[in-house]
Write a protein that holds these residues in place. Structure first.
Motif, mmCIF file in Angstrom:
data_model
loop_
_atom_site.group_PDB
_atom_site.id
_atom_site.type_symbol
_atom_site.label_atom_id
_atom_site.label_comp_id
_atom_site.label_asym_id
_atom_site.label_seq_id
_atom_site.Cartn_x
_atom_site.Cartn_y
_atom_site.Cartn_z
ATOM 1 N N GLU A 156 -17.899 -117.621 -49.802
ATOM 2 C CA GLU A 156 -16.687 -117.150 -50.607
ATOM 3 C C GLU A 156 -16.106 -118.026 -51.415
ATOM 4 O OE1 GLU A 156 -17.216 -117.386 -47.177
ATOM 5 O OE2 GLU A 156 -16.594 -115.522 -46.090
ATOM 6 N N PHE A 157 -15.419 -117.686 -52.344
ATOM 7 C CA PHE A 157 -14.723 -118.608 -53.279
ATOM 8 C C PHE A 157 -13.622 -119.252 -52.440
ATOM 9 C CE2 PHE A 157 -10.959 -119.557 -56.205
ATOM 10 C CZ PHE A 157 -11.778 -120.175 -57.225
ATOM 11 N N GLY A 158 -13.653 -120.704 -52.984
ATOM 12 C CA GLY A 158 -12.594 -121.626 -52.203
ATOM 13 C C GLY A 158 -13.125 -122.074 -51.009
ATOM 14 N N ARG A 159 -14.497 -121.990 -50.500
ATOM 15 C CA ARG A 159 -14.815 -122.481 -49.300
ATOM 16 C C ARG A 159 -16.065 -123.256 -49.646
ATOM 17 N NH1 ARG A 159 -14.824 -118.356 -44.514
ATOM 18 N NH2 ARG A 159 -14.488 -120.220 -43.414
ATOM 19 N N LEU A 191 -20.927 -129.612 -48.849
ATOM 20 C CA LEU A 191 -21.956 -129.655 -49.714
ATOM 21 C C LEU A 191 -21.347 -129.147 -51.006
ATOM 22 C CD1 LEU A 191 -25.012 -129.271 -50.206
ATOM 23 C CD2 LEU A 191 -24.931 -126.964 -49.805
ATOM 24 N N ASN A 192 -21.132 -130.103 -51.970
ATOM 25 C CA ASN A 192 -20.331 -129.824 -52.985
ATOM 26 C C ASN A 192 -20.887 -130.765 -54.147
ATOM 27 O OD1 ASN A 192 -18.288 -130.071 -55.340
ATOM 28 N ND2 ASN A 192 -16.785 -129.702 -53.963
ATOM 29 N N PRO A 193 -21.475 -129.890 -55.286
ATOM 30 C CA PRO A 193 -22.397 -130.566 -56.299
ATOM 31 C C PRO A 193 -21.536 -131.667 -57.051
ATOM 32 C CG PRO A 193 -21.640 -128.421 -57.108
ATOM 33 C CD PRO A 193 -21.292 -128.516 -55.720
ATOM 34 N N ASN A 194 -20.006 -131.725 -57.017
ATOM 35 C CA ASN A 194 -19.430 -132.643 -57.503
ATOM 36 C C ASN A 194 -19.063 -134.165 -56.736
ATOM 37 O OD1 ASN A 194 -18.985 -131.216 -59.956
ATOM 38 N ND2 ASN A 194 -17.477 -130.096 -58.859
ATOM 39 N N ASN A 195 -20.020 -134.245 -55.556
ATOM 40 C CA ASN A 195 -19.876 -135.281 -54.950
ATOM 41 C C ASN A 195 -21.215 -135.826 -54.649
ATOM 42 O OD1 ASN A 195 -20.824 -134.227 -52.398
ATOM 43 N ND2 ASN A 195 -18.837 -133.382 -51.927
ATOM 44 N N SER A 196 -21.034 -137.073 -54.094
ATOM 45 C CA SER A 196 -22.508 -137.954 -53.671
ATOM 46 C C SER A 196 -23.197 -137.331 -52.760
ATOM 47 C CB SER A 196 -22.178 -139.358 -53.707
ATOM 48 O OG SER A 196 -21.635 -139.977 -54.914
#
Length: 585
Positions: A158-161, A135-140
């Motif tokens: 956590e940061f980086g996860r 779940l990453n806002p920078n991918n489709s």
């Protein structure tokens, strides 16, 4: 050129990449890249599109890149840079506009591959593997996930996860699907942190790393846990059942059928260097947990969907012992186990999703697993000539025969099996998924107990304890095995009846089970005829079957691959289309 027909092509990027082509609702051809590149699992963490596979499919159908109406793909190794690289390659190599390329999430692609292979009108579909997309806002994938999980991006992490798909449950029919459950896990995983939750796939991968892998600098699989999962399953059968019954479970299962798998190793002092039976006992714990948690998902799917049918997919459901429990549970009238349950099935799911965007799907057909293209007798003769030219000893070491028809070939192979010869078979289209089902198989006589160790050590070059599957005439399954089930893809284990264990010892595992392949005439007429002829000669409606490859190489694809592996791996004979090559010794 395809006039007035809808054409979709699905492909995947990353390990087990490949492509599948669908024209007017019919699967025309499919292949995994490893079969063409000859690099096993080709390759993890590699973002090159499977150009060999795409070209293989389109060349077979006599199509150009522009003839495809819609392409769809997935990679679980997706971030913004990866997505841009894949889209760039799509434009560079295929010359097609980006509007013709769509992304779908990993677990959804798995689900499409299973449901639209099952023949069902509706079904619950479970996907369980190491992980799906993040779940990453920078991918489709993000655009898909927030539709069903709008609050998930707000969960602290956590940061980086990132949050990643752990397992998913869907309810499918011919018109579409509804996601009814998804478990999210943190990625990168907390492999050795008891406060972190693993997936079923990563838990099993932990056991594989712990007990199976001996570090090698030249390991072509880069110590990748999924590649050894089958070894762990085979090892677990040697566990002491009384000892195992007194061991605690790994995971905590809650009343709502959610579960928490801590990131720990079981008996961490037991490693790949420990004695065999210590490793087997610990493997038994991992296997028991795999089965237990898989059944939790099955119960949850029944509760959430109320469906009478179930399809299971994702690499975790290549575990045949778990699949046996699903059938025996009686929770579902129909149980479907898809042959490319691992990521080799992702292209198939992508192709079906893309086709559904083009045209309504009104019929769901049961999958024939033989999706590879057939090779001609001329190509078989050319492969034989090439091998003779490259190896001066080869022609002196073999005798070859051209058979007039399939019946003559089947008879010749059966006679060799009766003489306890190991015979490779390469004919028809290759199988999708990791199981060889008669078209890219090594066959042997199941009535000789010593045959198992001989094939393991002298032909396959693998661990002595690993079992082999029986290919059995479907009409005989209930006579020989406790579970009378149609298992055409070699994905269900069952106990061999006591009166048959001494008759087919080479395909009976240490726990008296077998991973069966039911062979039916309508799915593979040549293979059915071959086994029928073996029955006539021996009274046994079974042959021993394993995949046609050596260690560290994929299953053979072409006639040349088959002839080369026959010679290199000390097989006694190989059937390549209508040519039978026999070693002179």
């Amino acid at each position: 050129m395809v006039d007035n027909k809808k054409v979709s092509l699905g492909f995947s990027v990353g390990h087990d990449k490949g492509a599948v082509l669908i024209i007017d609702g019919e699967i025309v051809v499919g292949i995994s890249e490893e079969r063409l590149s000859r690099i096993k699992h080709d390759k993890s963490y590699d973002l090159n599109i499977p150009l060999k596979s795409i070209n293989y499919c389109l060349d077979y159908a006599n199509l150009n890149y522009s003839d495809v109406d819609l392409y769809a793909y997935n990679t679980a190794e997706l971030d913004e840079a990866a997505e841009q690289q894949i889209e760039f390659q799509f434009g560079l190599h295929l010359g097609q506009p980006s509007e013709k390329l769509k992304f779908i999430p990993h677990h959804l692609a798995h689900a499409y591959s299973a449901f639209f292979s099952s023949g069902y009108d509706e079904a619950a579909v479970i996907v369980s593997d190491a992980m799906g997309n993040v779940l990453n806002p920078n991918n489709s994938a993000y655009e898909w996930f927030i539709k069903d999980h709008p609050d998930k991006p707000n969960d602290p992490i956590e940061f980086g996860r990132e949050w990643a798909e752990g397992h998913s449950i869907y309810h499918f029919d011919l018109k579409g699907w509804k996601e009814v459950d998804k478990k999210w896990v943190k990625h990168p995983f907390g492999w050795l942190d008891p406060n972190e939750c693993l997936t079923i796939g990563t838990m099993y991968g932990t056991g594989t790393h712990q007990l199976i892998y001996k570090y090698r600098e030249d390991d072509p699989l880069n110590h990748w846990p999924a590649a050894g999962a089958g070894k762990l399953m085979g090892l677990a059968s040697y566990a002491d059942k009384d000892w195992l019954a007194n061991q605690p479970f790994i995971a905590d299962v809650k009343e709502d059928l959610d579960f928490f798998i801590p990131g720990t190793r079981v008996y961490p002092e037991i490693t790949v260097d420990s004695n065999f039976f210590a490793k087997a006992n610990v493997a038994g714990i991992y296997q028991r947990e795999q089965e237990r948690l898989s059944m939790v998902l099955v119960e949850k799917a029944k509760k959430l969907t109320g469906s009478k049918n179930i399809c299971v997919t994702g690499g975790s459901f290549l575990n045949c012992n778990s699949n046996e429990l699903i059938v025996k549970s009686g929770l579902f009238e129909g149980c479907y186990f898809t042959p490319p349950a691992d990521d080799s099935g992702i292209p198939l799911g992508c192709a079906w999703w893309a086709y559904q965007q083009l045209e309504e799907i009104t019929e769901n057909k049961f999958l024939s697993p033989y999706l590879g293209k057939p090779y001609t007798n001329l190509e078989a003769r050319q492969a034989l000539q090439k091998m003779c030219q490259e190896n001066t000893d080869f022609l002196q070491g073999i005798t070859f025969y051209e058979m007039k028809d399939d019946a003559e070939m089947a008879t010749a192979i059966v006679n060799l099996l009766f003489e306890n010869k190991a015979v490779g078979v390469c004919r028809g289209g290759s199988e999708i998924g990791p199981r060889a089902l008669g078209n890219r198989s090594i066959l042997a006589n199941p009535t000789k107990g010593w045959m198992r160790e001989y094939i393991n050590l002298n032909v396959k070059g693998r661990e002595w304890y690993r079992p082999f599957a029986p290919s059995v005439l479907d009409e005989w399954v209930g006579e020989i095995f406790d579970l009378d089930v149609f298992s055409p893809y070699m994905l269900v284990t069952t106990t061999v009846k006591e009166e048959w264990r001494d008759k087919i010892p080479a395909v009976v595992h240490v726990d008296n089970t077998s991973r069966i392949q039911s062979v039916r005439e309508d799915l593979n007429p040549f293979y059915h005829d071959l086994i029928s002829k073996f029955l006539e000669l021996t009274g046994v409606p079974v042959v021993m079957n394993t995949s046609f490859n050596g260690p560290d190489e994929p299953v053979v694809e072409t006639p040349y691959d088959a002839i080369r592996t026959f010679w290199k791996r000390n097989l006694d004979a190989v059937c390549v289309n209508n040519i039978l090559i026999v070693r002179n010794n």
